[in-house]
Every structure is written in C-alpha cells, then in structure tokens.
Design a protein around this motif. Structure first.
Motif, PDB file in Angstrom:
ATOM      1  N   ALA A 218       0.838  -1.208   0.000  1.00 14.63           N
ATOM      2  CA  ALA A 218       0.000   0.000   0.000  1.00 14.63           C
ATOM      3  C   ALA A 218       0.868   1.251   0.000  1.00 14.63           C
ATOM      4  O   ALA A 218       0.560   2.235  -0.691  1.00 14.63           O
ATOM      5  CB  ALA A 218      -0.934  -0.006   1.205  1.00 14.63           C
TER       6      ALA A 218
ATOM      7  N   PRO B 115      -6.225   3.684  -0.348  1.00 18.78           N
ATOM      8  CA  PRO B 115      -6.215   3.090   0.993  1.00 18.78           C
ATOM      9  C   PRO B 115      -6.766   4.076   2.027  1.00 18.78           C
ATOM     10  O   PRO B 115      -6.540   5.282   1.921  1.00 18.78           O
ATOM     11  CB  PRO B 115      -4.741   2.812   1.260  1.00 18.78           C
ATOM     12  CG  PRO B 115      -4.127   2.695  -0.099  1.00 18.78           C
ATOM     13  CD  PRO B 115      -4.894   3.653  -0.965  1.00 18.78           C
ATOM     14  N   LEU B 116      -7.487   3.548   3.018  1.00 21.45           N
ATOM     15  CA  LEU B 116      -8.088   4.405   4.050  1.00 21.45           C
ATOM     16  C   LEU B 116      -7.542   4.088   5.441  1.00 21.45           C
ATOM     17  O   LEU B 116      -7.078   4.967   6.140  1.00 21.45           O
ATOM     18  CB  LEU B 116      -9.613   4.213   4.033  1.00 21.45           C
ATOM     19  CG  LEU B 116     -10.396   4.935   5.136  1.00 21.45           C
ATOM     20  CD1 LEU B 116     -10.453   6.434   4.865  1.00 21.45           C
ATOM     21  CD2 LEU B 116     -11.824   4.375   5.264  1.00 21.45           C
ATOM     22  N   CYS B 117      -7.617   2.809   5.822  1.00 25.54           N
ATOM     23  CA  CYS B 117      -7.381   2.486   7.235  1.00 25.54           C
ATOM     24  C   CYS B 117      -5.957   2.031   7.507  1.00 25.54           C
ATOM     25  O   CYS B 117      -5.476   2.135   8.631  1.00 25.54           O
ATOM     26  CB  CYS B 117      -8.351   1.404   7.692  1.00 25.54           C
ATOM     27  SG  CYS B 117      -7.963  -0.224   7.014  1.00 25.54           S
ATOM     28  N   GLY B 118      -5.296   1.471   6.509  1.00 24.47           N
ATOM     29  CA  GLY B 118      -3.927   0.998   6.704  1.00 24.47           C
ATOM     30  C   GLY B 118      -3.802  -0.256   7.550  1.00 24.47           C
ATOM     31  O   GLY B 118      -2.692  -0.700   7.823  1.00 24.47           O
ATOM     32  N   MET B 119      -4.917  -0.826   7.995  1.00 23.64           N
ATOM     33  CA  MET B 119      -4.791  -1.964   8.909  1.00 23.64           C
ATOM     34  C   MET B 119      -5.787  -3.091   8.663  1.00 23.64           C
ATOM     35  O   MET B 119      -6.219  -3.760   9.591  1.00 23.64           O
ATOM     36  CB  MET B 119      -4.853  -1.493  10.355  1.00 23.64           C
ATOM     37  CG  MET B 119      -6.022  -0.603  10.689  1.00 23.64           C
ATOM     38  SD  MET B 119      -5.925   0.044  12.391  1.00 23.64           S
ATOM     39  CE  MET B 119      -5.116   1.607  12.131  1.00 23.64           C
ATOM     40  N   GLY B 120      -6.183  -3.285   7.396  1.00 20.50           N
ATOM     41  CA  GLY B 120      -6.968  -4.480   7.087  1.00 20.50           C
ATOM     42  C   GLY B 120      -8.431  -4.404   7.456  1.00 20.50           C
ATOM     43  O   GLY B 120      -9.095  -5.425   7.559  1.00 20.50           O
ATOM     44  N   VAL B 121      -8.964  -3.201   7.641  1.00 22.52           N
ATOM     45  CA  VAL B 121     -10.344  -3.048   8.060  1.00 22.52           C
ATOM     46  C   VAL B 121     -11.258  -2.621   6.911  1.00 22.52           C
ATOM     47  O   VAL B 121     -12.360  -3.130   6.759  1.00 22.52           O
ATOM     48  CB  VAL B 121     -10.441  -2.020   9.216  1.00 22.52           C
ATOM     49  CG1 VAL B 121     -11.883  -1.651   9.511  1.00 22.52           C
ATOM     50  CG2 VAL B 121      -9.768  -2.574  10.459  1.00 22.52           C
ATOM     51  N   CYS B 122     -10.799  -1.680   6.079  1.00 21.40           N
ATOM     52  CA  CYS B 122     -11.713  -1.025   5.135  1.00 21.40           C
ATOM     53  C   CYS B 122     -11.816  -1.728   3.782  1.00 21.40           C
ATOM     54  O   CYS B 122     -12.752  -1.500   3.040  1.00 21.40           O
ATOM     55  CB  CYS B 122     -11.294   0.421   4.921  1.00 21.40           C
ATOM     56  SG  CYS B 122      -9.782   0.593   3.938  1.00 21.40           S
ATOM     57  N   PHE B 123     -10.870  -2.572   3.449  1.00 23.17           N
ATOM     58  CA  PHE B 123     -10.869  -3.313   2.185  1.00 23.17           C
ATOM     59  C   PHE B 123     -10.774  -2.419   0.951  1.00 23.17           C
ATOM     60  O   PHE B 123     -11.054  -2.847  -0.164  1.00 23.17           O
ATOM     61  CB  PHE B 123     -12.082  -4.250   2.072  1.00 23.17           C
ATOM     62  CG  PHE B 123     -11.921  -5.474   2.929  1.00 23.17           C
ATOM     63  CD1 PHE B 123     -11.973  -5.388   4.309  1.00 23.17           C
ATOM     64  CD2 PHE B 123     -11.681  -6.701   2.352  1.00 23.17           C
ATOM     65  CE1 PHE B 123     -11.796  -6.510   5.102  1.00 23.17           C
ATOM     66  CE2 PHE B 123     -11.499  -7.825   3.135  1.00 23.17           C
ATOM     67  CZ  PHE B 123     -11.562  -7.729   4.514  1.00 23.17           C
TER      68      PHE B 123
ATOM     69  N   CYS C 193      -2.296  -3.292   2.286  1.00 17.53           N
ATOM     70  CA  CYS C 193      -1.743  -2.690   3.509  1.00 17.53           C
ATOM     71  C   CYS C 193      -1.210  -3.732   4.471  1.00 17.53           C
ATOM     72  O   CYS C 193      -0.492  -3.402   5.409  1.00 17.53           O
ATOM     73  CB  CYS C 193      -2.782  -1.805   4.189  1.00 17.53           C
ATOM     74  SG  CYS C 193      -4.167  -2.709   4.916  1.00 17.53           S
ATOM     75  N   LEU C 194      -1.575  -4.998   4.277  1.00 18.42           N
ATOM     76  CA  LEU C 194      -1.071  -6.054   5.155  1.00 18.42           C
ATOM     77  C   LEU C 194      -0.002  -6.892   4.447  1.00 18.42           C
ATOM     78  O   LEU C 194       0.398  -7.937   4.963  1.00 18.42           O
ATOM     79  CB  LEU C 194      -2.217  -6.971   5.609  1.00 18.42           C
ATOM     80  CG  LEU C 194      -3.316  -6.336   6.470  1.00 18.42           C
ATOM     81  CD1 LEU C 194      -4.341  -7.382   6.900  1.00 18.42           C
ATOM     82  CD2 LEU C 194      -2.733  -5.658   7.701  1.00 18.42           C
TER      83      LEU C 194
END
Ligand SMILES: Cc1cc2nc3c(=O)[nH]c(=O)nc-3n(C[C@H](O)[C@H](O)[C@H](O)COP(=O)(O)OP(=O)(O)OC[C@H]3O[C@@H](n4cnc5c(N)ncnc54)[C@H](O)[C@@H]3O)c2cc1C
Ligand SMILES: Cc1cc2nc3c(=O)[nH]c(=O)nc-3n(C[C@H](O)[C@H](O)[C@H](O)COP(=O)(O)OP(=O)(O)OC[C@H]3O[C@@H](n4cnc5c(N)ncnc54)[C@H](O)[C@@H]3O)c2cc1C
Ligand code: FES
Lengths: 89, 425, 378
Positions: A30, A52-60, A75-76
């Motif tokens: 990302a 990318p929005l959340c950077g941590m695997g939440v927003c897809f 991002c992951l």
C-alpha cells in the motif's frame, strides 16, 4: 541508526500495474502504491477512484491481485522482489 | 491442515503478546495468530524490524524467547464449534483446536463521513501513520490531521520524523475538555512522558481545539481541505488528510464466538473471562485504553490461562489504567457537529456506494442493510456500521461467519474437525 | 382505538403483498409488523420465483404466481433486482434425465414454457458447470429478485393508497374483531389476517406450521458468472423428506455480480446459528457442480426458518373454527414465489370474488376441522 542502515542496504523491486517500483525492504505494498503516479487502489461502482483508508486491514479499499491471488489487502502485504501487483483501478 | 494448542491467542499486539509470553513461560503450548505480517499489533507496527521503541523491543524479544508459536498473515475467519477456529493464511487455510483462547483483536479507527472523504489521499489519522511507518514517502508532503485525542499527536510525530510537513492539527474536543484531560495525564506517568516527548517535536505545528474538517476537495485525489476552526472556516492545500475520531474495539471475533458485549466492549470478569467458557478478552476489546491496559490485561489473562497466581500489584495497575480509559472515552466522544457534515450524496457505505440519502425512512441498522445495502460489501460494515452507530445511534447486528471475507475453501471443515463428513480433495 | 376493514398481522412478503392487493381494491388496511417490513424469513430467502410441479396444486399456485410477478415486474423499482433469468434443472444421470420428460408434460399442461437441453446445450449455456452432467430442463419464465425490497415496495405502495403501516408493533393477541398490540393498543377490524410466517402458531395455537431451517451463503461481487438459477434435479429427492437434514445444490446469479448459494433443510430446527457440519455438506455438494467454488470469496453465511406445513402447501383462507380470522401463512420454501398468488386468493375470498385458480387445495380446513385432525392423526 538501524533504520537508515537497513534502508541503505536492502531494496526490492516489484511491479505495480506493470510498472517497476523499487522500495526499501519492509515497505508495504500500500505504501509502495504511492510511488507510482497515483495513490488509487480501485474504482468504486461508478468508476470514481479510491485509495487506501485504514492501513490496517479493516476497510478493504486496498484490495488487489498480488502474484495471481485476488482480493489481497495491500496494507497487510510486505513488498517482495519480483512481486506482481494488479489493482482494480 | 490442523493445528492444536493449549492456548490460542488471536492478535499479536501488546495484549496478545503479553498473554502469550505469560502462558508460554508457564509451560503452555501457545499459538499466536495475526493478520499482519509481523508481531506488534497496531501500536508497535514495524517495531519487529526497526526496534526503535524500547518497550516494544523488550516485549518482542521476550515473545520470541517464550516458546510461543507465531503464525503471521493468519486471519481468523470462522468458529465452527467451541474449541475450533478456522484460519485463512495466504492462499491456504487451516483449523486450530484449542483448549483456551485469548482474544486480543485490538481496535480500529472511527471514521465519520464528510464530503470528499472517499478521495484517494484521505486516510485515517492512525491509518496514515501506519502507512508512513510502512514506507509511504513523506518528504515534501503537506499533511493535515483532524481527529481527537493522543493519537493525533502520535501520528503527527511519526509524519514529522519521516520528513512530512504537518500543516495543521484539528482537535475536535472543546478546549475545556481537552485541557482537563491533558491535566489528568500527570496521574499516568507513562502517558505523560509520551505526551511530553510528542509535543516537543511538534511545537511549531498550528493546533486548535474546537476544530474539525468540513470537506476534502480535489479531482482524482485530495488537493485541499476546508476546516472549521473555532467557528471560522479555513482552507488549506495539502497532499494527505488524516481524519478519524478515536478508536473502537474490533468485536467481530468475540461476537462470532458468542461473547457478550455491552456498551461497545466485551464483558469480562476479574479473571478476564468472557461469558463463553475458556475464552478471555484483553486490550482494546475491554474498551479503548492504550498500551498500558493491553499489557496488563494480557499478562493477567496469560497467567489465568496457565493457572498461575496473580500478583496483587498487577490487579492494581489494571484498575489504574481503567480510570485513564474512562477519561479518554469522554474526551474522544465525537461532538454533535461531526454528525452533520455529510450531505445527501456523501457516501456512508464505501463498499456498496450507499449515499446518505438512500437511508431515508430507515429506522435501524437492519433496515439500512436490507433496504439500502449499507454494510453489505467487502468490509462487512466495519467502516459504515461504526459510523452509523455514531451518526444515528443504531446498534450493531449479529456477526455471522465468516467474520472476515474468506475463500469458500477456508470455510470448509478439515476432516479431523467434522468426523462424520470427510472433505473432498 | 382505530378501526379498519382489514388488519394484517405480519409484514413479510405475504402480508405486504396482501396489503398491496387489498388497498388497490379500496379496502382500508392496517399492516402490523413486529419488527421491520420484510425482515423475517423474507429477508433470509433466496428470491427464486419458481414454478414447481411436485403436485397439481403446487404447480397451479406457483405458475400463476410467477406470471403475476412478471406482470408486476415493470412497475418494480430497479433495486428489487427482478431478473428473468430462468431456471435450469440439472440432470446428473440418465435416471434424472428420464424424469425430465414427465416434468415437461406437467409444465406444458399448465402453460409454463420449458425447453430440454442436452449435454452440449447445457455446457454452452453454463460453461462454469462441472463436466459429466447429462442435460437440463430450462424453465424459461422463472426469475429471481431481492425479497426484502419486494416486500417493502408492496408495503409502501399500500401506504401510498392510504393503508396504515405499523412497524415495530408486535401483536399480543387476536380476538374476534380486534387485534391487541403488545403496548395494549387495540385495533378493530372486520377481517383479521394472520400472516406471521413461522410465528403464526404463537398467535393461533394449533396451526400445523413448524420451522424448517435453511442455510445460504453469498459471495463477494465479481464471482464467475452463471446465467440461470441452477438447481439439481436431485433436489426433488433430497428436499422433500419429512425427517432428517438434507442439502441440495442451488446457485443463483445476482445482478450485483454475486453468487447466492443454497441450500439446506432441517425440519423442526428453530435455532438461528450456522450449523458448521451441515454447511460443510452443502458446500461439498455445491463444489461437485461448480468446480471453482472453493476459490470464490464468501461474504456471509446465514440461516432462515421456512414456515412448513405437513403437505407443503400454504394455509390460505378462513379459519374453519374462527370465522373472523383469515390465514395467509405456511408458505415453506416457496413464499417469495407464491406471495403474489396467495395475496390474490385471500383477497378474492375476503371480497367474495372468484379467483383465477381453484382455492380449495390451500384451504385451512384441510387441517383445522375436527374430521381433518382425525385423518391427520390416523
Ligand atoms: C494505528 C494505531 C496507532 C496507535 N498508536 C498508539 C500509541 O501511540 N499509543 C497508545 O497508547 N495507543 C496507541 N494505539 C492504541 C492501541 O490500540 C493500543 O495501544 C494497543 O495497541 C492495543 O493493543 P491490543 O493488543 O489490544 O490490540 P492491537 O495492537 O490493535 O492488536 C490487535 C491485532 O489483532 C489482529 N487481528 C484483529 N482481528 C484479527 C483476526 N480476525 N484474525 C487475526 N488477527 C486479527 C490485528 O491484525 C492486530 O495486529 C494505536 C492504535 C492504532 C489503531
Ligand atoms: C434459506 C431459505 C431459502 C428460501 N428460498 C426461497 C426461494 O428461493 N423462493 C421462494 O419463493 N421462497 C424461498 N424461501 C421461502 C420464503 O422465504 C418464505 O416462504 C417467505 O419469506 C414467507 O413469507 P412470510 O411473509 O409468510 O413470512 P415472514 O417473512 O417471516 O413474515 C412474517 C412477519 O410476521 C412478523 N411477525 C411475527 N410475529 C408477529 C407478531 N406477533 N406481531 C406482528 N408481526 C409479527 C415477523 O416479524 C415477520 O416479519 C426460502 C426460505 C429460506 C429460509
Ligand atoms: S487500507 Fe484499509 S484494508 Fe488496507
């Protein structure tokens, strides 16, 4: 100290939508996306760009096909040498 | 494929790591699963490589010496029966049979919709911080941050350290509640130190309380933002906007397992046991409380799981950090103005492109889901469900498997699990 | 106290369709729903509008209902996702293929357009299917839609004609000429219609309706396309046993590019939890027909309770021992399809009109009179 040292030593080159990008080891896909011209990861249902929005695997928002596996979250995913990334954008 | 262990830990942030260390050191066979490629969770992301944070370094090396096994990139997707989890890992999957479980799935940011929030370059506050830690180039980039609480400063410090220019920090809380919160920090020496270090590097960044982002503008990515600053409107050109309003716990795995939740947190007893036998919850799942809470609750749960005595000092620490968490929650509660930023055509659900106007006549989350497809997409409502909760007071729906989108193959039961039905090759 | 010509208890697809028909006829209607319109079994169903020929009565009601849906289709909002994709009944072996000719005769006699596909034609129509199938029966006018929005559309149409829509209003008791809400309010009505799906017996003890649980799975967008609703002919064997759980392959293309997969049947099971072992059986069965299945992205799995009657037909008409009470319930696995026909049949009887099809096979009297109870027990 350690940070600059490792950056200087190890680089990897991957391809994002066919374009070669060289980044320090440990960079996420990302983050590497921003080193192409656009920070666009996909198009929404009416074709507008998303990133990318959340950077941590939440927003897809950052899903892409990576080395042939679809729907992987950039991002992951750490960048690797010769990685092939194709976004939905 | 199948794994077996005495204790499975879901999440390798400080909470999960502390639980795993304590339990493995006491002799349990411990398996730690995390969706990320490295241990450390959100707050210690990248520390496994860089090792710049002393506390993180201490726990990460303790973890590697503890004997606990770690599976990176392992996403828990289903819980077909008590004592079994289904896990997707890259292009394969496996089942884990466990004696006990510690859930340490941490927190995510609370996003609230405003015009332009779907433009590339608009991220969360910690979301942007995480990307910067992961290598997003910051040199020469102009960044605006809007949100609430200590995470704003943490993100600004990271961006600053990587060469980015933080143009503005907009803190939504009112001046009164912000300063009363800041003044409480002296009771929590660890937090105080963290706060002081941050503000020293950020002394030159314009910061305001009673300030928030009204809109992001741009063609194919964010080019400028409009802010409301103490009642005035300001416009700033920028390359990135980080905008999010505090954290909310990731309750999906806990709710999938049937753990009771209340007021947005998992209900536990003093042994950190949830209402489901042999399942514990720690860290942010108990309500947002930061690293200190994650570590002490993780240690406690690890000791309980291994049937070890609990040092009284540890319990005291826990009660102290709870007090901090309660004040943080008050400080971070989004103000009413933030609920009115979205216009009728602002999207609330980013996966299914559901605009605010589509929710007309909907009374609750279930109606919004059934009639307007809110939360029906890839993130399963993680983003818009949390926003709808804040905007309309709607409470969440039951969690159905998979608790993360997963390949159908990852939901198939390996033959060892379903003894009566064998798996097709 | 409010007075209506008709109070309908239950705002699933059946109650909502009835409110639509009655309000169009000028009847003053209240539609009283415990939670939200279409949020019960209707929200869990697959939305396959299917002509079924297990027996003459089922074929009459389903084929008429499918044609009523087709007439309605142009007036439905796009979000109802009505899609006349047709059904392919898949034959896995020669025995199943042999059964197709009898079905062709049944359907044609009822005026339903069908087509027999040999193996080559089948794979041309659906290249994603596993090799080895011998052919299929195509039922041309079958369709799919999105049930909760279909129900909501009916309810809003009725409301626009003056019907009273009461959601979040559980009914506590049915009385001759009135309905008591759980908050104590009373609605009076000349006619009361019970359309509470699987919950109907709780308001009218003794109704022969029991839950029959089913599982469904939906994929993310972008699943490889199938073009018809696909059902295995083996479904006929597996779906209709009276005890024991069964599964059958059933796959539906959504206009969103998603694939909806079914299905399972567990008679008498009223729980909501996903049964992992049964889901495994269902997915294993589906993977036999769609080889790439395991690689598709699942978004969610859920369950629903079909309101089943002993003979598989709904209860439509007056309660034989409570002349003030009308029944519109017990639609089992076909209530989305038969909502349109059921609404007409009940409305016609209520208004003293004759219907396009014979209403007698669905009469509640077949179970609820003293003599019918003895026969049922014998
Ligand atoms: C980006 C970010 C930065 C933060 N910075 C600070 C800070 O500077 N100081 C501070 O005090 N607090 C900070 N916080 C708050 C932070 O949440 C806590 O301090 C602490 O990290 C909580 O620890 P935890 O163990 O509860 O959860 P986390 O550290 O959030 O760890 C949870 C882990 O669980 C994993 N996980 C979740 N669901 C699944 C699943 N289904 N399958 C597998 N794995 C899963 C996640 O990948 C994650 O690694 C930050 C939070 C975020 C989100
Ligand atoms: C897995 C599955 C797949 C299916 N697939 C199909 C298919 O492809 N095609 C098809 O035609 N059918 C299908 N069905 C069947 C179909 O969904 C049902 O037959 C149909 O939804 C029944 O509608 P209903 O209105 O009778 O019941 P419901 O939708 O359950 O409506 C009854 C309503 O009554 C309300 N209610 C209950 N008690 C009270 C009270 N005391 N006061 C007020 N209101 C009350 C409930 O809240 C509910 O909204 C399927 C069912 C399942 C479970
Ligand atoms: S940026 Fe949100 S999932 Fe990757």
């Amino acid at each position: 100290m350690r940070e600059t040292a490792s950056k200087a030593v190890t680089l990897v080159t991957l391809r994002i939508n066919g374009r070669a990008v060289t980044v320090p080891v440990g960079t996420s896909v990302a983050a590497a996306l921003a080193m192409t011209d656009s920070f666009v990861s996909r198009a929404d249902l009416s074709g507008r760009p998303r990133g990318p929005l959340c950077g941590m695997g939440v927003c897809f928002e950052c899903r892409a096909t990576i080395d042939g596996v679809p729907e992987v979250l950039m991002c992951l995913t750490p960048c690797r040498e010769d990685q092939e990334v194709v976004t939905d954008a | 494929m199948r794994e077996a262990c005495d204790l499975v830990v879901v999440g390798a942030g400080p909470g999960g790591l502390a639980a795993a260390c304590r339990a493995a050191e006491a002799g349990l066979d411990v398996l730690v699963l995390d969706a990320q490629p490295e241990p450390g969770g959100q707050v210690w992301r990248g520390e496994a490589r860089k090792g710049t944070n002393r506390l993180a370094r201490r726990w990460l090396s303790r973890f590697s010496a503890s004997g606990a096994r770690f599976r990176p990139g392992a996403r828990v997707v289903a819980a077909p029966e008590p004592g079994v989890l289904l896990v997707e890992e890259g292009s394969s999957s496996f089942a884990v049979r466990y004696g006990r479980a510690v859930l340490a799935t941490g927190a995510r940011e609370r996003f609230l919709p405003f015009p332009g929030w779907t433009l590339p370059g608009v991220l969360g506050v910690s979301g942007l911080q995480v990307l910067v830690k992961d290598g997003l180039p910051m040199r020469g980039k102009r960044v605006v941050l809007a949100g609430t609480g200590p995470l704003l400063l943490a993100a600004a410090a990271t961006i600053h350290a990587h060469g980015g220019e933080v143009l503005y920090i907009a803190e939504q809380a009112s001046a009164a509640s912000h300063w009363s919160f800041a003044l409480q920090l002296w009771r929590h020496p660890a937090k105080l130190l963290q706060g002081a270090l941050m503000s020293a590097t950020l002394i030159s960044v314009p910061t305001s309380t009673d300030a928030w982002v009204i809109a992001a503008e741009g063609e194919d990515r964010v080019e400028s933002v409009r802010l409301s600053v103490r009642g005035r409107e300001e416009q700033l050109q920028c390359d990135y906007l980080g905008a999010a309003y505090g954290l909310v716990p990731n309750l999906e795995v806990a709710r999938l397992l049937g753990c009771e939740t209340s007021a947005g947190a998992v209900v536990v007893n003093e042994r950190l046991e949830t209402r489901v036998p042999k399942v514990h919850a720690v860290g942010e799942l108990l309500g947002i409380g930061g690293v200190d809470q994650a570590l002490v609750t993780g240690e406690l749960a690890g000791l309980v799981a291994a049937e070890q005595p609990i040092p009284i000092e540890m319990e005291r620490t826990w009660h102290r950090v709870r007090a901090f968490a309660a004040r943080l929650a008050l400080h971070d509660a989004p103000r009413a103005e933030l609920r009115r930023l979205a216009t009728p055509d602002t999207l609330l659900c980013r996966c299914e492109d559901v605009p605010m106007s589509a929710l007309e006549g909907c009374q609750n989350l279930r109606e919004a889901r059934l009639y307007a497809r809110l939360g029906m997409g890839a993130c399963q409502g993680r983003t818009c469900g949390t926003a709808a909760q804040t905007l309309f007071g709607w409470s969440g729906e039951d969690v159905r498997p998979p608790c993360l989108p997963a390949r159908i193959g990852s939901l198939r039961l390996p033959s060892e699990v379903s003894s009566t039905h064998t798996r097709e090759s | 106290m409010s007075a209506f010509d008709c109070v309908i208890v239950g705002g699933g697809i059946v109650g909502a369709a009835l409110a639509d028909v009655l309000s169009a006829d000028g009847v003053s209607v209240a539609l009283v729903e415990a939670r939200s319109i279409g949020a019960g079994t209707t929200a869990c169903g697959m939305g396959h509008l299917v002509a079924m020929d297990d027996n003459a009565a089922e074929l009459a009601l389903t084929s008429w209902s499918v044609s009523l849906w087709r007439e309605l289709a142009d007036g439905l909002p796009r979000t109802v996702e009505y899609d006349a994709c047709g059904t392919l009944w898949l034959a896995a072996d020669d025995e199943e293929m042999a059964a197709v000719s009898a079905k062709v005769a049944n359907y044609r006699a009822a005026g339903v357009r069908v087509e027999v596909l040999d193996s080559a034609a089948l794979y041309e129509a659906e290249p994603a299917l596993a090799p080895g199938l011998v052919g299929a029966l195509r039922v041309v006018d079958d369709a799919v839609l999105y049930p909760p929005l279909a129900a909501r559309t009916f309810a809003l149409r009725a409301q626009a004609r003056g019907a009273r829509l009461m959601t979040g209003c559980p009914v506590r008791e049915l009385r001759p000429g009135s309905v008591v809400l759980s908050n104590g309010d009373v609605l009076t009505a000349r006619h009361i219609v019970l359309a509470a799906g699987v919950a109907s017996p709780s308001l009218c003890p003794g109704l022969p309706i029991s839950p029959r649980k089913g599982h469904l799975l939906i994929t993310r967008r972008g699943a490889p396309v199938v073009h018809h609703q696909l059902v295995e002919l083996g479904y006929l064997k597996s779906a209709h046993g009276t005890d024991g759980a069964s599964v059958a392959f059933n796959a539906q293309p959504r206009v969103t590019g998603q694939l909806l997969l079914g299905s399972s049947r567990q008679p008498g099971d009223a729980t909501r939890e996903v049964d992992a072992a049964l889901l495994e059986r269902m997915l294993k069965r589906a993977a036999m027909f769609l080889p790439g299945l395991d690689g598709l992205q699942a978004l969610r799995v859920w369950t629903g309770l079909r309101p089943a009657t002993p003979d598989g037909l709904p209860l439509l008409g007056p309660h034989p021992e409570k002349p003030w009470l009308w029944l519109a319930c017990g639609h089992e696995g076909l209530g989305i399809t038969t909502a349109t026909g059921s609404a007409r049949l009940v409305a016609d009887q209520l208004l003293g009109r004759t219907s396009a099809i014979d209403a007698r096979p669905y009469s509640p009297a077949r179970f609820l009179t003293a003599s019918s109870r003895e026969t049922a027990h014998a």
